[in-house]
Enzyme design. Structure first.
Site, PDB file in Angstrom:
ATOM      1  N   HIS A  56      52.029 123.050  67.395  1.00 24.74           N
ATOM      2  CA  HIS A  56      52.674 121.775  67.059  1.00 24.74           C
ATOM      3  C   HIS A  56      52.463 121.437  65.587  1.00 24.74           C
ATOM      4  CE1 HIS A  56      54.033 117.603  68.407  1.00 24.74           C
ATOM      5  NE2 HIS A  56      53.843 117.513  67.086  1.00 24.74           N
ATOM      6  N   HIS A  58      54.882 120.095  61.820  1.00 25.59           N
ATOM      7  CA  HIS A  58      56.166 119.624  61.267  1.00 25.59           C
ATOM      8  C   HIS A  58      56.342 120.268  59.894  1.00 25.59           C
ATOM      9  CE1 HIS A  58      56.756 116.173  64.160  1.00 25.59           C
ATOM     10  NE2 HIS A  58      55.474 116.469  64.366  1.00 25.59           N
ATOM     11  N   GLN A 151      63.436 112.462  65.201  1.00 26.46           N
ATOM     12  CA  GLN A 151      62.385 111.556  64.713  1.00 26.46           C
ATOM     13  C   GLN A 151      62.740 110.081  64.874  1.00 26.46           C
ATOM     14  OE1 GLN A 151      58.969 112.121  62.869  1.00 26.46           O
ATOM     15  NE2 GLN A 151      59.221 110.222  64.020  1.00 26.46           N
ATOM     16  N   HIS A 209      57.619 114.700  71.954  1.00 25.61           N
ATOM     17  CA  HIS A 209      56.605 113.753  71.485  1.00 25.61           C
ATOM     18  C   HIS A 209      56.609 112.628  72.515  1.00 25.61           C
ATOM     19  CE1 HIS A 209      56.771 115.847  67.669  1.00 25.61           C
ATOM     20  NE2 HIS A 209      55.863 115.046  67.144  1.00 25.61           N
ATOM     21  N   GLU A 212      53.238 108.587  72.118  1.00 29.37           N
ATOM     22  CA  GLU A 212      52.337 108.658  70.960  1.00 29.37           C
ATOM     23  C   GLU A 212      52.100 107.239  70.459  1.00 29.37           C
ATOM     24  OE1 GLU A 212      53.687 110.898  67.540  1.00 29.37           O
ATOM     25  OE2 GLU A 212      51.671 111.023  66.695  1.00 29.37           O
ATOM     26  N   ASP A 308      49.682 119.423  63.718  1.00 31.40           N
ATOM     27  CA  ASP A 308      50.686 118.370  63.557  1.00 31.40           C
ATOM     28  C   ASP A 308      51.160 118.252  62.116  1.00 31.40           C
ATOM     29  OD1 ASP A 308      52.416 116.520  64.629  1.00 31.40           O
ATOM     30  OD2 ASP A 308      50.928 114.957  64.962  1.00 31.40           O
TER      31      ASP A 308
HETATM   32  N1  17E Z   1      56.407 112.360  63.678  1.00 34.23           N
HETATM   33  C1  17E Z   1      55.910 111.730  64.767  1.00 34.23           C
HETATM   34  O1  17E Z   1      56.664 111.036  65.481  1.00 34.23           O
HETATM   35  N2  17E Z   1      54.616 111.873  65.086  1.00 34.23           N
HETATM   36  C2  17E Z   1      53.816 112.626  64.343  1.00 34.23           C
HETATM   37  N3  17E Z   1      52.523 112.744  64.694  1.00 34.23           N
HETATM   38  C3  17E Z   1      54.320 113.284  63.183  1.00 34.23           C
HETATM   39  C4  17E Z   1      55.633 113.125  62.894  1.00 34.23           C
HETATM   40  C5  17E Z   1      53.435 114.119  62.325  1.00 34.23           C
HETATM   41 FE   FE2 Z   2      54.162 115.781  65.950  1.00 29.12          FE
END
Ligand code: 17E
Ligand code: FE2
Length: 411
Positions: A56, A58, A151, A209, A212, A308
């Protein structure tokens, strides 16, 4: 080429590993230590393992921290805002250059398999097009899986559904999602149904995702797991982050775990990222903001660790060293007990390979690809305790990276 004097995880004694071009040809026990012949590699009583996996990251956002603005609050949501500013400046070449620099860092630390999330909430899909080229141009270094990652949302972003479909058509390997960021709970749920349909229709893997946030009301994991269960897709589906699980009460979690186990989905935790981004709305007591890694693992489900970010709007540090993530994760997740320590490398090797659905493309077994690492310690426990490194990385039967450890003189 042979690797001699190798220790193997979970086995007693020393071994010799014969590589025949790009395959592992034989693994044989040695009765005693031998001296390496010309052209062979001496593991010197240290572990030989399959390559580390980065499940994982980006790579489209990497090495952009502070451009144009720094994330001052340290929250996920400010990170997304700061990234939107940088995204407006993204070019094809800029993305390729940063991604390749970062891939070199990963390779320097023994990683040969990578799953990267690429932001597709951009009408031009510039980053995705760049990363598709990077995937081809770095095949000699890594196997790269590309996630179509929305995103700014699938339902909440104008044209979000069409961009996801276009990304898969262009060649993304994995379908992503971000239900906790959608404007409403209903949109979060419908985004999961949409992305699971897309993956089922196109044969893509899934990596969402998911939850989070420290909000204990963020419960999209149950939706993802149930969709995976009903469709029989669990082994192909991954829930990343799931940090809200660290804030769920035990009564709900006990019910949830039953479903999670039935679904067979995989989990990725990014411990350095989450300890930094989460807990930001607490004073004290302050939550750790991680998913229940030890509990998922001890329940027999598949969980692994990822980095990440490397120097991006969400996290200002990072150098490609996944062993640093493993060490931090073991601390944060209360996994320094002997039983956990002695098999801790699972969290950056076998478990991660299972998450990426690598199957027989991965593993130290006869007939599998001649990809492996020589580490600097004889077992998992000592690798963590000594803050060890991958000293040699072999890919397709050839040395890809050699690291010389620091030497210390006393007196
Ligand atoms: N975008 C997101 O939604 N969550 C993250 N931890 C990162 C990017 C790095
Ligand atoms: Fe991520």
């Amino acid at each position: 080429m042979n690797i001699v004097n190798a220790r193997l995880r979970g086995r007693e004694g020393l071994f010799q590993i014969a590589l025949d071009g790009s395959q592992i040809a034989a693994i044989t026990a040695q009765s005693a230590e031998v001296s390496a012949s010309e052209g062979d590699l001496d593991a010197a009583n240290n572990l030989v393992v399959a390559p580390f996996v980065e499940p994982h990251i980006h790579l489209d956002a990497t090495l952009t921290a502070g451009e144009p603005n720094w994330n001052m609050s340290g929250t996920l949501f400010e990170g997304i805002e700061r990234w939107a500013e940088r995204k407006a400046l993204v070019t094809h070449e800029d993305t390729k250059t940063r991604a390749k620099k970062t891939i070199d860092m990963l390779v320097d630390h023994g990683i040969q398999h990578v799953r990267t999330h690429v932001d597709v909430t951009d009408p031009t899909l510039a980053a995705l097009k760049a990363m598709l080229e990077v995937r081809e141009e770095t095949r000699h270094l890594i196997d790269l899986q590309i996630v179509a990652f929305p995103q700014e949302g699938i339902e909440s972003y104008a044209g979000g559904r069409a961009l996801m479909e276009q990304a898969v058509e262009l060649g993304a390997d994995v379908v992503g999602g971000i239900p906790h960021f959608e404007n409403t709970r209903d949109q979060g749920v419908s985004s999961i149904k949409f992305l699971m349909d897309l993956a089922e229709r196109t044969g893509c893997l899934v990596d969402v995702h998911c939850d989070e946030t420290d909000d204990p009301q963020s419960r999209f994991l149950e939706v993802l797991a149930e969709e995976a269960r009903v469709r029989g897709m669990g082994a192909r589906v991954t829930a990343s982050h799931t940090v809200a699980m660290g804030s769920y009460d035990n009564a709900y979690c006990s019910k949830l775990f039953r479903l999670l186990k039935m679904s067979g989905i995989n989990f990725v935790s990014c411990p350095t990222e989450s300890i930094h981004l989460q807990g930001r709305f607490d004073s004290y007591p302050k939550r750790r903001g991680l998913t229940r890694v030890a509990e998922i693992d001890h329940a027999g489900m598949n969980v692994c660790f990822g980095q990440d970010s490397i120097v991006d709007p969400w996290y200002p540090l990072g150098n490609g060293n996944i062993l640093r993530i493993l060490e931090a994760g073991l601390h944060i997740c209360h996994m320094l007990g002997y039983e956990d320590l002695k098999r801790s490398l699972d969290l950056i090797t076998d478990n991660s390979a299972r998450t990426l659905h690598l199957g027989e493309r991965y593993g130290l077994e006869v007939g599998r690809p001649a990809n492996l690492l020589i580490l600097s310690a004889p077992d998992d426990y000592e690798m963590i305790r000594t803050q060890g490194h991958a000293l040699v990385s072999v890919r397709h039967g050839e040395v890809l990276m050699r690291r010389t450890p620091a030497s210390v003189q006393r007196g």
